[in-house]
Write an enzyme that holds these catalytic residues in place. Structure first.
Site, PDB file in Angstrom:
ATOM      1  N   ARG A 183     -17.857  -3.680 -27.272  1.00  0.00           N
ATOM      2  CA  ARG A 183     -16.660  -3.648 -26.425  1.00  0.00           C
ATOM      3  C   ARG A 183     -16.490  -2.303 -25.710  1.00  0.00           C
ATOM      4  NH1 ARG A 183     -11.452  -6.695 -28.938  1.00  0.00           N
ATOM      5  NH2 ARG A 183     -12.323  -8.757 -29.129  1.00  0.00           N
ATOM      6  N   ASP A 226       3.381  -5.433 -23.282  1.00  0.00           N
ATOM      7  CA  ASP A 226       2.090  -5.316 -23.968  1.00  0.00           C
ATOM      8  C   ASP A 226       1.632  -3.863 -23.878  1.00  0.00           C
ATOM      9  OD1 ASP A 226      -0.151  -7.700 -24.765  1.00  0.00           O
ATOM     10  OD2 ASP A 226      -0.960  -5.675 -24.499  1.00  0.00           O
TER      11      ASP A 226
HETATM   12  C1  LIG Z   1      -3.896 -12.211 -29.148  1.00  0.00           C
HETATM   13  S1  LIG Z   1      -2.773 -11.567 -27.964  1.00  0.00           S
HETATM   14  C2  LIG Z   1      -1.363 -12.605 -28.238  1.00  0.00           C
HETATM   15  C3  LIG Z   1      -0.717 -13.057 -26.951  1.00  0.00           C
HETATM   16  C4  LIG Z   1       0.473 -14.016 -27.139  1.00  0.00           C
HETATM   17  N1  LIG Z   1       1.531 -13.388 -27.880  1.00  0.00           N
HETATM   18  C5  LIG Z   1       0.024 -15.293 -27.795  1.00  0.00           C
HETATM   19  O1  LIG Z   1       0.344 -15.547 -28.964  1.00  0.00           O
HETATM   20  O2  LIG Z   1      -0.678 -16.077 -27.134  1.00  0.00           O
HETATM   21  C6  LIG Z   1      -2.283 -10.034 -28.758  1.00  0.00           C
HETATM   22  C7  LIG Z   1      -1.683  -9.025 -27.781  1.00  0.00           C
HETATM   23  O3  LIG Z   1      -1.052  -7.972 -28.528  1.00  0.00           O
HETATM   24  C8  LIG Z   1      -1.224  -6.775 -27.820  1.00  0.00           C
HETATM   25  N2  LIG Z   1      -1.027  -5.624 -28.718  1.00  0.00           N
HETATM   26  C9  LIG Z   1      -1.846  -5.172 -29.699  1.00  0.00           C
HETATM   27  N3  LIG Z   1      -1.337  -4.064 -30.254  1.00  0.00           N
HETATM   28  C10 LIG Z   1      -0.169  -3.802 -29.630  1.00  0.00           C
HETATM   29  C11 LIG Z   1       0.819  -2.779 -29.757  1.00  0.00           C
HETATM   30  N4  LIG Z   1       0.694  -1.779 -30.640  1.00  0.00           N
HETATM   31  N5  LIG Z   1       1.884  -2.833 -28.935  1.00  0.00           N
HETATM   32  C12 LIG Z   1       2.019  -3.819 -28.030  1.00  0.00           C
HETATM   33  N6  LIG Z   1       1.122  -4.808 -27.855  1.00  0.00           N
HETATM   34  C13 LIG Z   1       0.035  -4.802 -28.652  1.00  0.00           C
HETATM   35  C14 LIG Z   1      -2.648  -6.875 -27.277  1.00  0.00           C
HETATM   36  O4  LIG Z   1      -2.867  -6.019 -26.187  1.00  0.00           O
HETATM   37  C15 LIG Z   1      -2.747  -8.362 -26.914  1.00  0.00           C
HETATM   38  O5  LIG Z   1      -2.503  -8.591 -25.553  1.00  0.00           O
END
Ligand SMILES: C[S@@+](CC[C@H](N)C(=O)[O-])C[C@H]1O[C@@H](n2cnc3c(N)ncnc32)[C@H](O)[C@@H]1O
Length: 281
Positions: free
Chosen positions: A42, A151
């Site tokens: 990645r 995000d």
């Molecule tokens: C797998 S996606 C989930 C998207 C949506 N909530 C769903 O369930 O379909 C996880 C998201 O969490 C975000 N994320 C991870 N760590 C984070 C943090 N510390 N603060 C805010 N967002 C975060 C990632 O960038 C990613 O876009």
């Protein structure tokens, strides 16, 4: 030989550990040692983009004071952004019920409603919320209702703000919503769907790290934080629950992803009220 073919893109253990520590401190994401080769692949494009020779140089950069911008690229490369429209449909059933019986009557009597998609990825969750609302309240824009979607990853926030989805990303959207709330274009033989203003006007997309400050002043009625904390350890999760509790109205809902749980709901001030659904005690 060109520079890129000289690049040693195998991550050494010390670099991996430094990157894992930095990523944990910055974002809460845990990089397990078993995921080393995934992390390596990645981040490999970052080494190439920066014309660096190996992970030692990359680690020195991201750990330095001048590595602030690159730390953002690194976190963006390491987050998992998979999302779908209307993912985990049972939460949208609960939302519909709550909108019909509580939130829409409140709006119609002059009150405010705030909904937060925390960890919104490319915006599918926030726009699914907006479509659910608009089906029940077609003139929602006239009322004091906002959907905040945040995000940590600026790349997905930009995608969400553009509100453009290729055909393969729209599979969860029922046809009646796709026809009503999206405009279709064909670009290079690919179908692209762009959300119309009635959806985009309801949602504000912002960059926000859940580990940092939350500048929102108003309390939320519903928080979707799904498939985000699964990448955090228990300590980081346990620090988050009281903050969600504080950010929710007393009759609010918190939705987590299907494999996420609050370890001790009572301690965090919540009770369970449906599948991965929590409400303040
Ligand atoms: C797998 S996606 C989930 C998207 C949506 N909530 C769903 O369930 O379909 C996880 C998201 O969490 C975000 N994320 C991870 N760590 C984070 C943090 N510390 N603060 C805010 N967002 C975060 C990632 O960038 C990613 O876009």
């Amino acid at each position: 030989m060109t520079k890129s073919t000289e690049t040693d893109t195998t991550i050494d253990s010390a670099s991996f550990e430094s990157i894992a520590r930095l990523t944990y401190n910055e974002s809460g994401l845990q990089l397990a040692t078993e995921k080393k080769s995934m992390i390596q692949s990645r981040l490999r494009h970052r080494l190439r983009a920066l014309d660096l020779e190996d992970f030692k140089q990359y680690t020195a950069l991201v750990c330095s004071d001048s590595g602030r911008d690159e730390r953002k690229h690194m976190i963006s490369a390491l987050t998992t952004n998979v999302s779908h429209f209307f993912r985990e449909a049972h939460h949208f059933d609960i939302l519909t019920n709550n909108l019909e019986n509580n939130l829409i009557p409140r709006l119609k009597s002059g009150g405010a409603v705030r909904i937060w998609s925390a960890g919104c990825s490319n915006g599918q969750e926030a726009f699914s919320i907006a479509m659910t609302l608009l089906e029940l309240l077609p003139d929602a824009e006239k009322y004091n209702v906002r959907i905040l979607a945040t995000d940590i990853d600026s790349k997905v926030v930009r995608h969400a703000q553009a509100a453009r989805y290729s055909d393969r990303l729209t599979s969860g959207i029922p046809d009646r919503f796709l026809n009503k709330f999206f405009v279709k274009d064909v670009i290079d033989e690919e179908k692209i769907y762009t959300a119309t203003n009635c959806l985009t006007n309801l949602v504000s997309f912002k960059e926000l790290n859940l580990l940092g400050n939350w500048p929102m002043k108003q309390k939320m009625d519903v928080i979707f934080c799904r498939n985000v904390v699964i990448y955090f350890d228990l300590e980081t999760q346990n620090a988050l629950w009281p903050r969600f509790h504080q950010s929710l109205n007393s009759d609010g809902h918190l939705f987590l992803g299907h494999s996420e749980r609050i370890a001790d709901p009572q301690l965090a001030g919540f009770r369970t009220d449906g599948p991965t659904t929590y409400r303040p005690l």
